[in-house]
Design a protein around this motif. Structure first.
Motif, PDB file in Angstrom:
ATOM      1  N   UNK A 212      22.530  -2.456   1.797  1.00  0.00           N
ATOM      2  CA  UNK A 212      21.354  -2.501   2.660  1.00  0.00           C
ATOM      3  C   UNK A 212      20.698  -3.900   2.834  1.00  0.00           C
ATOM      4  N   UNK A 213      21.600  -4.804   2.554  1.00  0.00           N
ATOM      5  CA  UNK A 213      21.082  -6.195   2.564  1.00  0.00           C
ATOM      6  C   UNK A 213      20.872  -6.594   4.388  1.00  0.00           C
ATOM      7  N   UNK A 214      19.942  -7.038   4.554  1.00  0.00           N
ATOM      8  CA  UNK A 214      19.611  -7.397   6.006  1.00  0.00           C
ATOM      9  C   UNK A 214      20.118  -8.843   6.268  1.00  0.00           C
ATOM     10  N   UNK A 215      20.751  -9.168   7.127  1.00  0.00           N
ATOM     11  CA  UNK A 215      21.163 -10.509   7.448  1.00  0.00           C
ATOM     12  C   UNK A 215      20.340 -11.130   8.869  1.00  0.00           C
ATOM     13  N   UNK A 216      20.121 -12.088   8.954  1.00  0.00           N
ATOM     14  CA  UNK A 216      19.346 -12.813  10.094  1.00  0.00           C
ATOM     15  C   UNK A 216      20.150 -13.837  10.865  1.00  0.00           C
ATOM     16  N   UNK A 217      20.099 -14.132  12.042  1.00  0.00           N
ATOM     17  CA  UNK A 217      20.696 -14.920  12.921  1.00  0.00           C
ATOM     18  C   UNK A 217      19.642 -16.253  12.835  1.00  0.00           C
TER      19      UNK A 217
ATOM     20  N   UNK B 135      14.606  -6.218  -5.386  1.00  0.00           N
ATOM     21  CA  UNK B 135      14.632  -5.299  -6.615  1.00  0.00           C
ATOM     22  C   UNK B 135      14.335  -3.945  -6.132  1.00  0.00           C
ATOM     23  N   UNK B 136      14.724  -2.811  -6.760  1.00  0.00           N
ATOM     24  CA  UNK B 136      14.460  -1.441  -6.544  1.00  0.00           C
ATOM     25  C   UNK B 136      13.477  -1.079  -7.459  1.00  0.00           C
ATOM     26  N   UNK B 137      12.733   0.119  -7.149  1.00  0.00           N
ATOM     27  CA  UNK B 137      11.358   0.563  -8.050  1.00  0.00           C
ATOM     28  C   UNK B 137      11.926   0.868  -9.305  1.00  0.00           C
ATOM     29  N   UNK B 138      13.167   1.184  -9.867  1.00  0.00           N
ATOM     30  CA  UNK B 138      13.619   1.729 -10.971  1.00  0.00           C
ATOM     31  C   UNK B 138      13.648   0.602 -12.050  1.00  0.00           C
ATOM     32  N   UNK B 139      13.537  -0.676 -11.742  1.00  0.00           N
ATOM     33  CA  UNK B 139      13.581  -1.524 -12.713  1.00  0.00           C
ATOM     34  C   UNK B 139      12.210  -2.493 -12.507  1.00  0.00           C
ATOM     35  N   UNK B 140      12.065  -3.120 -13.790  1.00  0.00           N
ATOM     36  CA  UNK B 140      10.664  -4.025 -13.823  1.00  0.00           C
ATOM     37  C   UNK B 140      10.838  -5.348 -13.565  1.00  0.00           C
TER      38      UNK B 140
ATOM     39  N   UNK C 157       8.972 -15.201   1.961  1.00  0.00           N
ATOM     40  CA  UNK C 157       8.474 -14.138   2.538  1.00  0.00           C
ATOM     41  C   UNK C 157       8.712 -12.801   1.576  1.00  0.00           C
ATOM     42  N   UNK C 158       7.791 -11.931   0.986  1.00  0.00           N
ATOM     43  CA  UNK C 158       8.097 -10.632   0.503  1.00  0.00           C
ATOM     44  C   UNK C 158       8.299  -9.914   1.715  1.00  0.00           C
ATOM     45  N   UNK C 159       9.035  -8.797   1.309  1.00  0.00           N
ATOM     46  CA  UNK C 159       9.102  -7.456   2.293  1.00  0.00           C
ATOM     47  C   UNK C 159       9.523  -6.243   1.620  1.00  0.00           C
ATOM     48  N   UNK C 160       9.349  -5.136   2.463  1.00  0.00           N
ATOM     49  CA  UNK C 160       9.351  -3.749   1.800  1.00  0.00           C
ATOM     50  C   UNK C 160       9.994  -3.038   2.755  1.00  0.00           C
ATOM     51  N   UNK C 161      10.577  -2.012   2.424  1.00  0.00           N
ATOM     52  CA  UNK C 161      11.377  -0.968   3.123  1.00  0.00           C
ATOM     53  C   UNK C 161      11.373   0.416   2.418  1.00  0.00           C
ATOM     54  N   UNK C 162      11.299   1.590   3.365  1.00  0.00           N
ATOM     55  CA  UNK C 162      11.390   2.763   2.757  1.00  0.00           C
ATOM     56  C   UNK C 162      12.536   3.622   3.342  1.00  0.00           C
ATOM     57  N   UNK C 163      13.590   3.716   2.497  1.00  0.00           N
ATOM     58  CA  UNK C 163      14.955   4.404   3.133  1.00  0.00           C
ATOM     59  C   UNK C 163      15.215   3.451   4.004  1.00  0.00           C
ATOM     60  N   UNK C 164      15.841   3.850   5.184  1.00  0.00           N
ATOM     61  CA  UNK C 164      16.547   3.034   6.206  1.00  0.00           C
ATOM     62  C   UNK C 164      15.345   2.498   7.426  1.00  0.00           C
ATOM     63  N   UNK C 165      14.322   2.419   7.148  1.00  0.00           N
ATOM     64  CA  UNK C 165      13.311   2.112   7.906  1.00  0.00           C
ATOM     65  C   UNK C 165      13.411   0.555   8.102  1.00  0.00           C
TER      66      UNK C 165
ATOM     67  N   UNK D 151       0.742  -1.056   0.107  1.00  0.00           N
ATOM     68  CA  UNK D 151       0.067  -0.143   0.034  1.00  0.00           C
ATOM     69  C   UNK D 151       0.845   1.193   0.152  1.00  0.00           C
ATOM     70  N   UNK D 152       2.102   1.140   0.832  1.00  0.00           N
ATOM     71  CA  UNK D 152       2.734   2.494   0.879  1.00  0.00           C
ATOM     72  C   UNK D 152       3.722   2.627  -0.431  1.00  0.00           C
ATOM     73  N   UNK D 153       3.323   3.807  -0.909  1.00  0.00           N
ATOM     74  CA  UNK D 153       4.141   4.106  -2.135  1.00  0.00           C
ATOM     75  C   UNK D 153       5.577   4.732  -2.077  1.00  0.00           C
ATOM     76  N   UNK D 154       5.795   4.940  -0.582  1.00  0.00           N
ATOM     77  CA  UNK D 154       7.050   5.332  -0.388  1.00  0.00           C
ATOM     78  C   UNK D 154       8.242   3.954  -0.448  1.00  0.00           C
ATOM     79  N   UNK D 155       7.609   2.964  -0.474  1.00  0.00           N
ATOM     80  CA  UNK D 155       8.508   1.736  -0.343  1.00  0.00           C
ATOM     81  C   UNK D 155       9.564   1.726  -1.452  1.00  0.00           C
TER      82      UNK D 155
END
Lengths: 111, 114
Positions: free
Chosen positions: B101-106, A50-55, A89-97, A26-30
């Motif tokens: 920025x890769x996050x590594x888990x234990x 992947x980062x959002x600048x590639x498809x 698991x998929x995951x998402x992040x925005x900046x250093x969050x 949902x968060x477009x800042x990811x």
């Protein structure tokens, strides 16, 4: 707070087939979209990101397809092998969050 | 490069007892996270450290959970008193924010509260 929707919850694929797992956000800042693979008794391990600048990004048998406008991305595992049986698991992040994780997909590859 | 180390790997305690988990991140990684992973779910962030300071502890149940990272390296997570619903795997992760920025888990600590 449901920021990530991952599907399916479980998946059974024949050896040699294609496994496809989807995630919607949902968060477009990811700005960083990794997939993690977790085997029983182990911590999650980064599979591909992947980062959002590639498809699309491909690494070996693993491909991420990214649709920024639909806010969805998917993991494709080509030529699935029994050794790929794990939880993804998929995951998402925005900046250093911190990473926000989906609920996971349990993949079983049967011979 | 050595990975993220955690101990113990397994712990069984009775409710209302206390327990502590230890994490040693990858050398040089300034950012450290503790996650809780309940069976069948994705990891959920408990607390984030940047060096020895807390960045985000909004998801930490502070009435019973505490964590510290005194010298900006190792970290401990404590639960006191434990409840049945604390049964989960506690994962530590670290990240070098200066690189990919890769996050590594234990490997995690599996806690069972009876």
């Amino acid at each position: 707070q449901q920021q990530v929707k991952q599907s399916p919850q479980s998946l059974i694929v024949q050896k040699g087939g294609i496994s496809i797992i989807n995630c919607a956000y949902e968060n477009t800042a990811f700005d960083y979209f990794p997939w993690y693979q977790q085997f029983p008794g182990k911590g999650p391990a980064l599979l591909i990101a992947i980062r959002p600048d590639v498809s699309e990004k491909k690494e070996g048998r693993f491909t991420i397809s990214f649709n920024k406008s639909a806010k969805q991305f998917s993991l494709h595992i080509m030529d699935s092998q029994p050794g790929d049986s794990a939880t993804y698991f998929c995951a998402f992040r925005s900046g250093n969050t911190p990473l926000v994780f989906g609920k996971g997909t349990r993949l079983s590859v049967i011979a | 490069e050595a990975g993220v180390a955690q101990s113990p790997r397994y712990k069984i305690i009775e409710k209302r007892q206390s327990v502590a988990f230890w994490c040693n991140p990858i050398s040089g990684h300034a950012t450290l996270y503790w996650y809780q992973q309940i069976l069948g779910q994705g990891p959920k962030l408990l607390i984030q450290f940047q060096n020895n300071g807390v960045v985000d502890d909004s998801q930490l149940p502070k009435d019973r959970f505490s964590a510290e990272r005194l010298k900006g390296v190792d970290s401990t997570l404590k639960i006191q008193p434990a409840k049945l619903e604390d049964s989960a795997v506690y994962l530590c992760a670290s990240i070098n924010t200066g690189t990919s920025g890769e996050q590594y888990f234990g490997p995690g600590t599996r806690l069972t509260v009876t």
